[in-house]
Design an enzyme around this catalytic site. Structure first.
Site, PDB file in Angstrom:
ATOM      1  N   TYR A  53       0.823  -1.218   0.000  1.00 43.11           N
ATOM      2  CA  TYR A  53       0.000   0.000   0.000  1.00 43.11           C
ATOM      3  C   TYR A  53       0.857   1.269   0.000  1.00 43.11           C
ATOM      4  O   TYR A  53       0.425   2.299  -0.527  1.00 43.11           O
ATOM      5  CB  TYR A  53      -1.024  -0.032   1.146  1.00 43.11           C
ATOM      6  N   ARG A  56       1.269   1.752  -3.650  1.00 42.23           N
ATOM      7  CA  ARG A  56       0.027   2.263  -4.266  1.00 42.23           C
ATOM      8  C   ARG A  56      -0.114   3.766  -3.981  1.00 42.23           C
ATOM      9  O   ARG A  56      -0.502   4.554  -4.814  1.00 42.23           O
ATOM     10  CB  ARG A  56      -1.209   1.556  -3.697  1.00 42.23           C
ATOM     11  N   GLN A  86     -15.773   2.285  -5.242  1.00 39.94           N
ATOM     12  CA  GLN A  86     -15.028   1.157  -4.668  1.00 39.94           C
ATOM     13  C   GLN A  86     -13.538   1.479  -4.694  1.00 39.94           C
ATOM     14  O   GLN A  86     -12.729   0.719  -4.178  1.00 39.94           O
ATOM     15  CB  GLN A  86     -15.284  -0.107  -5.490  1.00 39.94           C
ATOM     16  N   ASN A  87     -13.193   2.601  -5.315  1.00 33.64           N
ATOM     17  CA  ASN A  87     -11.781   2.931  -5.464  1.00 33.64           C
ATOM     18  C   ASN A  87     -11.220   3.535  -4.194  1.00 33.64           C
ATOM     19  O   ASN A  87     -11.887   4.296  -3.501  1.00 33.64           O
ATOM     20  CB  ASN A  87     -11.576   3.897  -6.634  1.00 33.64           C
ATOM     21  N   VAL A  88      -9.965   3.205  -3.935  1.00 28.71           N
ATOM     22  CA  VAL A  88      -9.311   3.735  -2.740  1.00 28.71           C
ATOM     23  C   VAL A  88      -8.458   4.955  -3.079  1.00 28.71           C
ATOM     24  O   VAL A  88      -7.889   5.582  -2.197  1.00 28.71           O
ATOM     25  CB  VAL A  88      -8.492   2.639  -2.012  1.00 28.71           C
ATOM     26  N   ASP A  89      -8.377   5.304  -4.372  1.00 28.72           N
ATOM     27  CA  ASP A  89      -7.665   6.532  -4.734  1.00 28.72           C
ATOM     28  C   ASP A  89      -8.542   7.736  -4.407  1.00 28.72           C
ATOM     29  O   ASP A  89      -9.709   7.583  -4.023  1.00 28.72           O
ATOM     30  CB  ASP A  89      -7.269   6.502  -6.234  1.00 28.72           C
ATOM     31  N   HIS A 104     -14.584   1.054   0.038  1.00 27.69           N
ATOM     32  CA  HIS A 104     -13.470   0.153   0.352  1.00 27.69           C
ATOM     33  C   HIS A 104     -12.282   0.855   1.006  1.00 27.69           C
ATOM     34  O   HIS A 104     -11.164   0.354   0.955  1.00 27.69           O
ATOM     35  CB  HIS A 104     -13.018  -0.586  -0.915  1.00 27.69           C
ATOM     36  N   GLY A 175     -17.060   1.401 -14.848  1.00 30.08           N
ATOM     37  CA  GLY A 175     -15.761   0.767 -14.646  1.00 30.08           C
ATOM     38  C   GLY A 175     -15.672  -0.204 -13.498  1.00 30.08           C
ATOM     39  O   GLY A 175     -14.660  -0.248 -12.807  1.00 30.08           O
ATOM     40  N   THR A 176     -16.710  -0.990 -13.317  1.00 27.41           N
ATOM     41  CA  THR A 176     -16.618  -2.055 -12.297  1.00 27.41           C
ATOM     42  C   THR A 176     -17.119  -3.365 -12.889  1.00 27.41           C
ATOM     43  O   THR A 176     -18.105  -3.371 -13.626  1.00 27.41           O
ATOM     44  CB  THR A 176     -17.388  -1.725 -10.995  1.00 27.41           C
TER      45      THR A 176
HETATM   46  P1  OAD Z   1     -12.270  -4.861 -11.649  1.00 21.11           P
HETATM   47  O1  OAD Z   1     -10.808  -4.893 -12.001  1.00 21.11           O
HETATM   48  O2  OAD Z   1     -12.919  -6.113 -11.218  1.00 21.11           O
HETATM   49  O3  OAD Z   1     -13.101  -4.319 -12.897  1.00 21.11           O
HETATM   50  C1  OAD Z   1     -12.671  -3.216 -13.639  1.00 21.11           C
HETATM   51  C2  OAD Z   1     -13.695  -2.882 -14.698  1.00 21.11           C
HETATM   52  O4  OAD Z   1     -13.251  -1.709 -15.362  1.00 21.11           O
HETATM   53  C3  OAD Z   1     -13.898  -3.960 -15.759  1.00 21.11           C
HETATM   54  O5  OAD Z   1     -15.281  -4.173 -15.985  1.00 21.11           O
HETATM   55  C4  OAD Z   1     -13.233  -3.342 -16.988  1.00 21.11           C
HETATM   56  O6  OAD Z   1     -13.849  -3.741 -18.216  1.00 21.11           O
HETATM   57  C5  OAD Z   1     -13.465  -1.863 -16.751  1.00 21.11           C
HETATM   58  N1  OAD Z   1     -12.558  -0.942 -17.459  1.00 21.11           N
HETATM   59  C6  OAD Z   1     -11.321  -1.171 -17.951  1.00 21.11           C
HETATM   60  N2  OAD Z   1     -10.836  -0.068 -18.556  1.00 21.11           N
HETATM   61  C7  OAD Z   1     -11.794   0.898 -18.430  1.00 21.11           C
HETATM   62  C8  OAD Z   1     -11.910   2.262 -18.823  1.00 21.11           C
HETATM   63  N3  OAD Z   1     -10.932   2.883 -19.494  1.00 21.11           N
HETATM   64  N4  OAD Z   1     -13.036   2.945 -18.522  1.00 21.11           N
HETATM   65  C9  OAD Z   1     -14.059   2.322 -17.848  1.00 21.11           C
HETATM   66  N5  OAD Z   1     -14.001   1.045 -17.455  1.00 21.11           N
HETATM   67  C10 OAD Z   1     -12.900   0.333 -17.727  1.00 21.11           C
HETATM   68  O7  OAD Z   1     -12.432  -3.693 -10.565  1.00 21.11           O
HETATM   69  P2  OAD Z   1     -13.626  -3.386  -9.556  1.00 21.11           P
HETATM   70  O8  OAD Z   1     -14.934  -3.852 -10.091  1.00 21.11           O
HETATM   71  O9  OAD Z   1     -13.488  -1.985  -9.134  1.00 21.11           O
HETATM   72  O10 OAD Z   1     -11.384  -4.207  -3.628  1.00 21.11           O
HETATM   73  O11 OAD Z   1     -13.236  -4.307  -8.337  1.00 21.11           O
HETATM   74  C11 OAD Z   1     -13.979  -4.218  -7.148  1.00 21.11           C
HETATM   75  C12 OAD Z   1     -13.107  -4.413  -5.940  1.00 21.11           C
HETATM   76  O12 OAD Z   1     -12.349  -5.608  -6.061  1.00 21.11           O
HETATM   77  C13 OAD Z   1     -12.064  -3.343  -5.748  1.00 21.11           C
HETATM   78  O13 OAD Z   1     -12.549  -2.233  -5.038  1.00 21.11           O
HETATM   79  C14 OAD Z   1     -10.980  -4.028  -4.991  1.00 21.11           C
HETATM   80  C15 OAD Z   1     -10.980  -5.314  -5.772  1.00 21.11           C
HETATM   81  O14 OAD Z   1     -10.443  -6.413  -5.215  1.00 21.11           O
HETATM   82  C16 OAD Z   1     -10.479  -4.167  -2.646  1.00 21.11           C
HETATM   83  O15 OAD Z   1      -9.294  -3.950  -2.808  1.00 21.11           O
HETATM   84  C17 OAD Z   1     -11.044  -4.435  -1.312  1.00 21.11           C
END
Ligand code: OAD
Length: 232
Positions: A53, A56, A86-89, A104, A175-176
Site C-alpha cells: 500500500y 500504491r 469502490q476505489n481507494v484513490d 473500500h 468501470g466495475t
Molecule cells: P475490476 O478490475 O474487477 O473491474 C474493472 C472494470 O473496469 C472492468 O469491468 C473493466 O472492463 C473496466 N474498465 C477497464 N478499462 C476501463 C476504462 N478505461 N473505462 C471504464 N471502465 C474500464 O475492478 P472493480 O470492479 O473496481 O477491492 O473491483 C472491485 C473491488 O475488487 C475493488 O474495489 C478491490 C478489488 O479487489 C479491494 O481492494 C477491497
C-alpha cells in the site's frame, strides 16, 4: 435537481494510469489477492502488505484525474451527484466532486489494526510522509495499517450508500466488473422507475433483469456520451 448516483470501480481510474484488478495484467495477476488484501495475509506478513500500500500511495501522487472524473464533478451544476466508489484513490476528490462515499477505504488514510473503523485513529497521511512502516503505532498502541477494507472484512459504508441509491433518479455504473459484494448488490436498491446506465469498454455481466442503458466506452468518452444523452 435530480439525484444522480454513480457507482464507480477501478475502470474509472484506468485512464489515469491506475491498473484495474481483474483485467488481464491487472493488480491481482501481479499480487495474490489473499496476500495483500485479506486480514489473514496482513497477519501473516504485515510488512509485505504495508509495503504494497505504500507503493500504491506513491503511485497515486504521480497520477491525475481523467476527463471522466472531471465531467462527473462538472455534472454537479445540473444534478445532485453522489459518487459511491469502490476505489481507494482520491481522484474523484481531486477532480472536484464534493459528495463521495468510499466503500473500500482510502489509500491516503491509515488506521488502527485493532479497530480499523475507530474514528479516533483514522488519520490522513500528508503527501510528504505517505509511507508507513512496522513500528508506527495508532493512538491505541496497535500497528498503524492501511485504511482499506480487505476481503472478509465488514463494509460499514454500505449503510451510508444505500439511502442515496434508493433516492437516485439516475444510477450510473462506471468501470466495475460488479464481482464484489456488497458493492455490486447496490443495484438491487435502485427504484424500478430509475434509469440505469452502465459505462464500460468491455461487456459486464450483471446479475439483474432490469433494463440497463449500456455505453460501451471507456470512462472519459463514456461519461461525455452520457451527458449528451441525458440532455436529449
Ligand atoms: P475490476 O478490475 O474487477 O473491474 C474493472 C472494470 O473496469 C472492468 O469491468 C473493466 O472492463 C473496466 N474498465 C477497464 N478499462 C476501463 C476504462 N478505461 N473505462 C471504464 N471502465 C474500464 O475492478 P472493480 O470492479 O473496481 O477491492 O473491483 C472491485 C473491488 O475488487 C475493488 O474495489 C478491490 C478489488 O479487489 C479491494 O481492494 C477491497
Amino acid at each position: 435537481m435530480k439525484n444522480l448516483v454513480v457507482l464507480s470501480g477501478a475502470g474509472m481510474s484506468a485512464e489515469s494510469g491506475i491498473s484495474t484488478f481483474r483485467d488481464a495484467g491487472g493488480l491481482w495477476d501481479k499480487y495474490p489477492v489473499e496476500q495483500v488484501a485479506t486480514p489473514e495475509g496482513y497477519q501473516r506478513d504485515p510488512a509485505l502488505v504495508i509495503h504494497f500500500y505504500n507503493e500504491r500511495r506513491k503511485q497515486l501522487l504521480e497520477v491525475k484525474p481523467n476527463r471522466g472524473h472531471e465531467l462527473l464533478a462538472e455534472m454537479e451544476k445540473d444534478f445532485h451527484v453522489t459518487v459511491i466508489t469502490q476505489n481507494v484513490d482520491n481522484l474523484h476528490e481531486q477532480a472536484g466532486s464534493t459528495h463521495i462515499i468510499h466503500l473500500h477505504g482510502e489509500l491516503t488514510k491509515v488506521c488502527s489494526s485493532k479497530d480499523p473503523y475507530d474514528p479516533r485513529y483514522i488519520k490522513e497521511l500528508p503527501p510528504e510522509a505517505i509511507e508507513i512502516k512496522i513500528g508506527d503505532l495508532a493512538g491505541d498502541g496497535s500497528q498503524l495499517r492501511p485504511f482499506i477494507v480487505w476481503f472478509g472484512e465488514a463494509v460499514p459504508e454500505i449503510e451510508t450508500a444505500i439511502p442515496w441509491v434508493k433516492k437516485a433518479d439516475i444510477f450510473v455504473i462506471i468501470g466495475t466488473s460488479m464481482n464484489v459484494y456488497p458493492a455490486a448488490g447496490l443495484l438491487n436498491y435502485v427504484s424500478p422507475e430509475t434509469e440505469v446506465w452502465l459505462i464500460d469498454p468491455n461487456e459486464v455481466r450483471i446479475d439483474s433483469f432490469r433494463k440497463i442503458n449500456v455505453v460501451q466506452k471507456g470512462a472519459s468518452e463514456g461519461v461525455a456520451e452520457l451527458l449528451t444523452r441525458l440532455r436529449q
